[in-house]
Each structure stands twice: as structure tokens, then as C-alpha cells.
Design an enzyme around this catalytic site. Structure first.
Site, PDB file in Angstrom:
ATOM      1  N   HIS A   1       0.829  -1.218   0.000  1.00  0.00           N
ATOM      2  CA  HIS A   1       0.000   0.000   0.000  1.00  0.00           C
ATOM      3  C   HIS A   1       0.854   1.254   0.000  1.00  0.00           C
ATOM      4  O   HIS A   1       1.563   1.543   0.961  1.00  0.00           O
ATOM      5  CB  HIS A   1      -0.923   0.002   1.218  1.00  0.00           C
TER       6      HIS A   1
ATOM      7  N   HIS B   1       0.846   5.570  -1.352  1.00  0.00           N
ATOM      8  CA  HIS B   1       0.396   6.769  -2.077  1.00  0.00           C
ATOM      9  C   HIS B   1       1.668   7.583  -2.289  1.00  0.00           C
ATOM     10  O   HIS B   1       2.075   8.327  -1.389  1.00  0.00           O
ATOM     11  CB  HIS B   1      -0.601   7.593  -1.267  1.00  0.00           C
TER      12      HIS B   1
ATOM     13  N   ARG C   1      -5.320  15.349   6.737  1.00  0.00           N
ATOM     14  CA  ARG C   1      -5.836  15.165   5.382  1.00  0.00           C
ATOM     15  C   ARG C   1      -5.887  16.498   4.623  1.00  0.00           C
ATOM     16  O   ARG C   1      -5.649  16.547   3.419  1.00  0.00           O
ATOM     17  CB  ARG C   1      -7.231  14.520   5.428  1.00  0.00           C
TER      18      ARG C   1
ATOM     19  N   TYR D   1      -4.630   7.567  -6.790  1.00  0.00           N
ATOM     20  CA  TYR D   1      -5.870   8.330  -7.033  1.00  0.00           C
ATOM     21  C   TYR D   1      -5.632   9.768  -7.495  1.00  0.00           C
ATOM     22  O   TYR D   1      -6.575  10.516  -7.715  1.00  0.00           O
ATOM     23  CB  TYR D   1      -6.822   8.285  -5.829  1.00  0.00           C
TER      24      TYR D   1
ATOM     25  N   HIS E   1     -11.800   3.596  -3.482  1.00  0.00           N
ATOM     26  CA  HIS E   1     -11.008   4.177  -2.393  1.00  0.00           C
ATOM     27  C   HIS E   1     -11.460   3.660  -1.037  1.00  0.00           C
ATOM     28  O   HIS E   1     -10.665   3.214  -0.210  1.00  0.00           O
ATOM     29  CB  HIS E   1     -11.099   5.707  -2.440  1.00  0.00           C
TER      30      HIS E   1
ATOM     31  N   ARG F   1     -16.750   5.279   2.024  1.00  0.00           N
ATOM     32  CA  ARG F   1     -17.177   6.680   2.148  1.00  0.00           C
ATOM     33  C   ARG F   1     -16.948   7.466   0.859  1.00  0.00           C
ATOM     34  O   ARG F   1     -17.569   8.500   0.650  1.00  0.00           O
ATOM     35  CB  ARG F   1     -16.495   7.359   3.346  1.00  0.00           C
TER      36      ARG F   1
ATOM     37  N   GLU G   1     -10.755   2.750   8.762  1.00  0.00           N
ATOM     38  CA  GLU G   1      -9.489   3.293   9.249  1.00  0.00           C
ATOM     39  C   GLU G   1      -9.722   4.149  10.492  1.00  0.00           C
ATOM     40  O   GLU G   1      -8.941   4.125  11.429  1.00  0.00           O
ATOM     41  CB  GLU G   1      -8.812   4.127   8.146  1.00  0.00           C
TER      42      GLU G   1
ATOM     43  N   HIS H   1      -5.985  -1.244   6.358  1.00  0.00           N
ATOM     44  CA  HIS H   1      -6.187  -0.817   7.756  1.00  0.00           C
ATOM     45  C   HIS H   1      -7.121  -1.753   8.529  1.00  0.00           C
ATOM     46  O   HIS H   1      -6.695  -2.405   9.458  1.00  0.00           O
ATOM     47  CB  HIS H   1      -6.676   0.633   7.875  1.00  0.00           C
TER      48      HIS H   1
ATOM     49  N   ASP I   1       2.064   3.227   2.966  1.00  0.00           N
ATOM     50  CA  ASP I   1       0.964   4.188   2.923  1.00  0.00           C
ATOM     51  C   ASP I   1       1.425   5.638   2.729  1.00  0.00           C
ATOM     52  O   ASP I   1       1.707   6.048   1.615  1.00  0.00           O
ATOM     53  CB  ASP I   1       0.126   3.998   4.206  1.00  0.00           C
TER      54      ASP I   1
END
Ligand code: ZN
Length: 458
Positions: free
Chosen positions: A61, A63, A88, A127, A213, A216, A242, A276, A327
Site C-alpha cells: 500500500h 500513495h 488530510r 488516485y 477508495h 465513504r 481506518e 487498515h 501508505d
């Protein structure tokens, strides 16, 4: 007759123990053609290495762009709450600012660092699809192609996992700050997936996965359609449970907890890689283990973001499967991820035996087998004739392991080593990093420096 290249290692780790010494013959495609304690009959030049070969770690995993902000969200205003959701916001700022060249430079630097730490393959949960205004690039998979190019430069194998991202939260339209991530509907996502499949053709060691993703971020009916109409032979990745807020939001929206919804609505099985899975109740934990799905644990990031602690000790007793990922890339050392997985259980149970039997062997075997599944690779043996030769080599002469029995060797490596004990990493039969030096390190770092100077975020 293939051209053969031979290595001799002091020892090589198989699932059931060490092969000592180990001769490995590799053809010019990096495939193992010879594996034995005996030296090959043919007279051949052999590179003799004072090292222990372990199978290359699988990073399930990533990003990549978030590496650009590693360490930048650690200053906290006095008297305020700082949690995942404020982090975030900082992450969105980073996502909005990078152009394709910069994204590629960041990913190449990151992937080179992964290789230095012993990862030989990465699943890029990708993404950041569109331009800064949120419009698709004329080449739809432009950014995914850059990830593949970065992996090629860094010499790591990559599974590109293009992500379907549609919404800000359950039933809520996307936030403009998420505009680079968005596919409006399943059909649009499938076009992106198709373009991404083409992008992987540019590199022999690139493959494809698919993904939503999280519950949510995609309409629940479209989560079902995407999985059911999607490819039948690729690994399927998504984030689940998560954050506690995600659980309460999901309950409020559909009267189901995220993992509960998933288990009730999709045929969860070993193709699923559930990132997660932090907040699970007893029933979810049991059903998840029974399903054969794989949890992707990202202990450094989960710790950094204050997510919570996965119920590992109980899950392992239920024979559940798991792999690791880095991650957000706040930490890149697989040994640290292993130790965090174990130590966070020890800290909450006040006991030392998280895993029954030989903990280090269990950790490595499970990470390799389930991590490969996250890449779409079903190989069960660490090393075997016919498999690609991907390995991380630890220095056999460093003072602790040099004075350790074979029985205690792997535990000593896993529980006491830092990255300086890694002698190098071999991917497809070639040294990509040797003595901490990456074969394309100078070029990678120069481009990374340029990207950082342009971005001015650090
Ligand atoms: Zn993630």
C-alpha cells in the site's frame, strides 16, 4: 542456452528454514534456473556474497505523492485538536500542487528508498488522476503512467492500482479540493482502468490491480457494480474502517458498520486487500478471517495518524491473513513495520507472545505470501526454480548475526537490525542497491531536488 549468472550466499531463507550455503543461478531475464547447496556442475563465474538472502519484501500500500509531505505535519498548534482529518487537509494541499514531472520525480525517489530498505515490489494505490483543475489529462492515465515510469527508473516492480474516488463522504458530493481524484461514475472509472492497463505495458515489471477508495468515497451501489463488472482476475484493494468517524458516519448512513456492509454485500475472499481494517467488532473480525481476505496493515502511518490498533493477536489466532504497506511513507523500513505489529499488541495485552512459535518466521512468511497476493502473484515458495530472483541481502558479518546460531538468526535480523545491516537488494537477478548505493541514485536524487525546489513546500 541462456546466459547464466551465479550467486553464492552464506545462507538463503526458505519458508521452512535456511539453505546454507546457497547457490542461485539466474538467467538473463532474472529467473532462477538453479538453486542448490551444491555448486553448479558447469564452470561459471560466481559472485560470492557474505550475506543472508531473504525474499524481497512486498509493499502492499503506497500513495507515492504523500512522500513529498513526510514530516511536514508534525507541528501542532497549542490548544487545538490535531487528528487524521487535519492531516488530510495538509495532504490535499500537497495533492493539488504536484505536476506530472514532479509526481514522477517524487515517486522515483520514494521507490529507490523502498528498494534500499528491501522492498522489491510496490502496490501503488493511485488516485491523483487529473490535472490541477480536475480535468482529465488528454492521456487519461498520464499520472499512472508516471508511477510506472518512476518504478522503472527505481528498478522496483509495481502493481498499479488505479482508484475509483467519487465522493467526499457517505452521500456527500466531492469536495473541490478532491477534484484531481474524481471519477463521476463507474463507466468513467473503467475508462481510466483501461488506460492504466495500457500504461503498465511500458514496463515488463508492471501489473494492474483495481480499487474503490473506500465506502465513504464511492456510492455504495457503485461499489457493488465496480466489483461485479470489474476484472475477475485482478486483486481488489480498498480502505476500510481506518477511522472511528468513518464507522459512525457509515452507521448513520446505512445502519451498517463499514466492514459489516462489505461482508454482507460483496463476495469477500482472498482477492480482497482491505487496507487498515482498524475498527472491527468481534463478529466482523471472525467473518473477515474466515473469508480468506487479506488485511493490509500500515503500522507507521496508522501510528502517525492516530488511527488505532488492529486486533492482530485475535486475528492471527483465527488464522487471518495480512500484509504490510507504507501508505503515507512516514516510515519506510519493513522491519519497523514488523516490530510495530508485534509491539503494539504487547503494549495493549501486557504479554510478549503475540504470535505462537517463532514470531520472526511467521511475520516474514505471512508478509511475503499475502503481500504477493496483493500484487496478483500466487507464488508460495520464497525462492524456487522458475520464479524471479528478488531478494534483500543482509550482511552476515555484522557482529550480532555473525555470532548467532541458525535457529536464532531470523529473529536477530528482524528484531535488532536497522537499515545499515542491509547489504543490498536484488530484483530480477540484478543488484539495484548495493552497499546503500542505488544504481541510478544520482539521477533520481537530482530530479527529486529539482521537484522539491519548485514545490517550495518543505
Ligand atoms: Zn491509504
Amino acid at each position: 542456452m541462456h546466459y547464466m549468472n551465479y550467486f553464492r550466499f552464506k545462507s538463503l531463507l526458505q519458508k521452512d528454514g535456511w539453505l546454507s550455503p546457497a547457490y542461485v543461478g539466474v538467467d538473463d531475464d532474472g529467473i532462477i534456473r538453479y538453486l542448490s547447496q551444491e555448486s553448479p556442475a558447469e564452470v561459471a563465474a560466481t559472485e560470492s556474497i557474505l550475506g543472508f538472502a531473504l525474499p524481497g519484501f512486498q509493499n502492499a500500500h503506497s500513495h507515492a505523492f504523500q512522500y513529498a509531505m513526510a514530516g511536514l505535519a508534525e507541528t501542532h498548534t497549542i490548544g487545538t485538536t490535531d487528528d487524521f482529518w487535519t492531516w488530510r487537509e495538509a495532504m490535499y494541499q500537497c495533492a493539488l500542487s504536484v505536476n506530472p514531472d514532479q509526481a514522477e520525480a517524487i515517486a522515483a525517489m520514494l521507490y529507490a528508498e523502498m528498494v534500499r530498505h528491501g522492498y522489491t515490489q510496490v502496490a501503488e494505490f493511485h488516485y491523483l488522476h487529473h490535472d490541477k483543475e480536475g480535468k482529465p489529462y488528454s492521456h487519461r492515465a498520464e499520472m499512472g503512467e508516471r508511477m510506472v515510469a518512476a518504478a522503472k527508473t527505481a528498478g522496483i516492480k509495481i502493481t498499479l492500482v488505479p482508484v475509483f474516488y467519487q465522493r467526499a463522504n457517505f452521500g456527500i458530493d466531492f469536495n473541490p479540493r478532491q477534484r484531481r481524484f474524481i471519477s463521476k461514475a463507474t463507466e468513467e472509472y473503467f475508462k481510466l482502468l483501461e488506460a492504466s492497463a495500457k500504461a503498465t505495458k511500458a514496463y515488463d515489471h508492471a501489473s494492474l490491480g483495481f480499487s474503490v477508495h473506500s465506502l465513504r468515497a464511492v456510492d455504495l451501489t457503485e461499489v457493488i457494480t465496480t466489483f461485479n463488472q470489474g476484472p475477475k482476475d485482478l486483486p481488489f484493494h480498498l480502505h476500510v474502517s481506518e477511522q472511528k468517524k468513518e464507522v459512525t458516519d457509515c452507521l448513520a448512513y446505512c445502519n451498517r458498520r463499514p466492514m459489516q456492509w462489505l461482508l454482507e454485500n460483496l463476495p469477500v475472499n482472498e482477492r480482497f486487500h482491505l487496507v487498515h481494517s482498524t475498527h472491527l467488532d468481534d463478529h466482523e473480525l471472525q467473518q473477515l478471517a474466515k473469508s480468506g481476505a487479506n488485511v493490509v496493515l500500515c503500522p507507521s502511518t496508522e501510528g502517525n495518524l492516530g488511527d488505532g490498533i488492529f486486533r492482530m493477536k485475535e486475528y492471527v489466532k483465527l488464522k487471518g491473513h495480512w500484509s504490510i504497506g507504507t501508505d503515507s511513507h512516514i516510515g519506510l523500513n519493513p522491519l519497523e513495520e514488523f516490530r510495530m505489529i508485534d509491539y503494539r499488541q504487547r503494549l495493549v495485552t501486557n504479554q510478549r507472545n503475540t504470535f505462537e512459535g517463532d514470531a520472526a518466521t511467521y511475520l516474514v512468511n505471512e508478509e511475503i505470501i499475502s503481500g504477493r497476493k496483493a500484487m496478483g502473484i500466487q507464488q508460495q515458495e520464497h525462492f524456487a526454480v522458475g520464479q524471479s530472483f528478488d531478494a534483500v541481502i543482509f550482511n552476515s558479518e555484522s557482529h550480532l548475526v555473525a555470532n548467532t546460531s541458525e535457529q536464532n538468526r531470523l529473529a536477530t535480523l528482524i528484531y535488532t537490525s536497522d537499515s545499515s545491516r542491509v547489504m543490498g537488494t536484488i530484483i530480477s537477478g540484478k543488484w539495484i542497491v548495493k552497499n546503500q548505493h542505488h544504481r541510478a541514485g544520482h539521477e533520481i536524487k537530482t530530479k527529486f531536488n529539482t521537484a522539491m525546489r519548485e514545490l517550495k513546500t518543505r
